[in-house]
Design an enzyme around this catalytic site. Sequence first.
Site, PDB file in Angstrom:
ATOM      1  N   ASN A 103       0.844  -1.196   0.000  1.00 65.15           N
ATOM      2  CA  ASN A 103       0.000   0.000   0.000  1.00 65.15           C
ATOM      3  C   ASN A 103       0.882   1.249   0.000  1.00 65.15           C
ATOM      4  O   ASN A 103       1.976   1.265   0.586  1.00 65.15           O
ATOM      5  CB  ASN A 103      -1.017   0.004   1.146  1.00 65.15           C
ATOM      6  CG  ASN A 103      -0.422  -0.211   2.527  1.00 65.15           C
ATOM      7  OD1 ASN A 103       0.601  -0.858   2.676  1.00 65.15           O
ATOM      8  ND2 ASN A 103      -1.078   0.322   3.537  1.00 65.15           N
TER       9      ASN A 103
ATOM     10  N   GLU B 201       0.385   5.172   0.709  1.00 68.75           N
ATOM     11  CA  GLU B 201      -0.497   6.241   1.177  1.00 68.75           C
ATOM     12  C   GLU B 201       0.024   7.601   0.738  1.00 68.75           C
ATOM     13  O   GLU B 201       1.156   7.723   0.244  1.00 68.75           O
ATOM     14  CB  GLU B 201      -0.631   6.155   2.706  1.00 68.75           C
ATOM     15  CG  GLU B 201      -1.309   4.851   3.123  1.00 68.75           C
ATOM     16  CD  GLU B 201      -1.551   4.723   4.615  1.00 68.75           C
ATOM     17  OE1 GLU B 201      -1.043   5.561   5.400  1.00 68.75           O
ATOM     18  OE2 GLU B 201      -2.252   3.768   5.008  1.00 68.75           O
TER      19      GLU B 201
ATOM     20  N   CYS C 139      -4.105   0.686  -2.411  1.00 70.33           N
ATOM     21  CA  CYS C 139      -3.918  -0.567  -1.664  1.00 70.33           C
ATOM     22  C   CYS C 139      -2.805  -1.442  -2.249  1.00 70.33           C
ATOM     23  O   CYS C 139      -2.449  -1.328  -3.436  1.00 70.33           O
ATOM     24  CB  CYS C 139      -5.206  -1.383  -1.680  1.00 70.33           C
ATOM     25  SG  CYS C 139      -6.549  -0.682  -0.737  1.00 70.33           S
TER      26      CYS C 139
ATOM     27  N   GLU D  29      -3.023  -4.590  -3.014  1.00 72.72           N
ATOM     28  CA  GLU D  29      -3.520  -5.433  -4.105  1.00 72.72           C
ATOM     29  C   GLU D  29      -3.447  -4.686  -5.431  1.00 72.72           C
ATOM     30  O   GLU D  29      -3.121  -5.264  -6.472  1.00 72.72           O
ATOM     31  CB  GLU D  29      -4.977  -5.849  -3.829  1.00 72.72           C
ATOM     32  CG  GLU D  29      -5.155  -6.717  -2.604  1.00 72.72           C
ATOM     33  CD  GLU D  29      -5.405  -5.907  -1.324  1.00 72.72           C
ATOM     34  OE1 GLU D  29      -4.841  -4.794  -1.187  1.00 72.72           O
ATOM     35  OE2 GLU D  29      -6.142  -6.399  -0.471  1.00 72.72           O
TER      36      GLU D  29
ATOM     37  N   CYS E 284     -10.358  -4.640   0.133  1.00 72.79           N
ATOM     38  CA  CYS E 284     -11.468  -3.685   0.136  1.00 72.79           C
ATOM     39  C   CYS E 284     -12.345  -3.931  -1.101  1.00 72.79           C
ATOM     40  O   CYS E 284     -11.979  -4.692  -2.006  1.00 72.79           O
ATOM     41  CB  CYS E 284     -10.932  -2.246   0.134  1.00 72.79           C
ATOM     42  SG  CYS E 284     -10.298  -1.701  -1.454  1.00 72.79           S
TER      43      CYS E 284
ATOM     44  N   CYS F 189     -10.700  -3.223  -4.472  1.00 75.26           N
ATOM     45  CA  CYS F 189      -9.687  -4.217  -4.851  1.00 75.26           C
ATOM     46  C   CYS F 189     -10.329  -5.550  -5.219  1.00 75.26           C
ATOM     47  O   CYS F 189      -9.816  -6.267  -6.085  1.00 75.26           O
ATOM     48  CB  CYS F 189      -8.658  -4.386  -3.738  1.00 75.26           C
ATOM     49  SG  CYS F 189      -7.507  -2.996  -3.695  1.00 75.26           S
TER      50      CYS F 189
HETATM   51  N1  THU Z   1      -5.205  -1.621   2.655  1.00 77.85           N
HETATM   52  C1  THU Z   1      -4.624  -2.419   1.712  1.00 77.85           C
HETATM   53  O1  THU Z   1      -3.557  -2.093   1.178  1.00 77.85           O
HETATM   54  N2  THU Z   1      -5.236  -3.577   1.383  1.00 77.85           N
HETATM   55  C2  THU Z   1      -6.338  -4.075   2.012  1.00 77.85           C
HETATM   56  O2  THU Z   1      -6.762  -5.181   1.691  1.00 77.85           O
HETATM   57  C3  THU Z   1      -7.004  -3.287   3.058  1.00 77.85           C
HETATM   58  C4  THU Z   1      -6.461  -1.921   3.291  1.00 77.85           C
HETATM   59  C5  THU Z   1      -4.506  -0.383   3.033  1.00 77.85           C
HETATM   60  C6  THU Z   1      -5.088   0.898   2.559  1.00 77.85           C
HETATM   61  C7  THU Z   1      -4.547   1.884   3.571  1.00 77.85           C
HETATM   62  O3  THU Z   1      -3.240   2.270   3.170  1.00 77.85           O
HETATM   63  C8  THU Z   1      -4.419   1.072   4.842  1.00 77.85           C
HETATM   64  O4  THU Z   1      -4.468  -0.297   4.448  1.00 77.85           O
HETATM   65  C9  THU Z   1      -5.502   1.333   5.863  1.00 77.85           C
HETATM   66  O5  THU Z   1      -6.747   1.239   5.300  1.00 77.85           O
END
Ligand code: THU
Length: 130
Positions: A41, A43, A52, A54, A85, A88
């Site tokens: 991920n 941010e 994310c 994925e 999510c 994804c």
């Molecule tokens: N996140 C992912 O990368 N994948 C998931 O399956 C769930 C959430 C990340 C997004 C964000 O950077 C952090 O987790 C918190 O939501």
Amino acid sequence: MDPRLLEAARKAMVRAHAPYSQFHVGAAILADDGNIYAGCNVENAAYPEGWCAETSAIGAMVTGGGKLIGEIAVMGSGNEFTTPCGGCRQRIAEFGMADTPVHICGPEGLRRTFRLGELLPASFGKDHLP
Ligand code: THU
């Protein structure tokens, strides 16, 4: 689960750029070309612009020439199941099938395997388009 997926997801997870949530996620795909593609991920200070793990892994797969997701592992740093999510799930569905395994992992290993169809039932896909 292909054991290489666990290590690839772990390596990606430690590279996560998650200074806002502190929630580190790694994803790894075994693609139809036999290669493993991973991502984390990423941010952003403008929160909605982050994405994310994925999504990163899918981008790596497409860039590397993979066409289909054979199986995907997602590893989160939290204690709960880090299931993909909604967005994804839809992105995974673009390159997977209802029976594609989605392995939910923690730092200690595999927690549970879902089928994509369980996570995204009655999904919209290319067959719905004219
Ligand atoms: N996140 C992912 O990368 N994948 C998931 O399956 C769930 C959430 C990340 C997004 C964000 O950077 C952090 O987790 C918190 O939501």
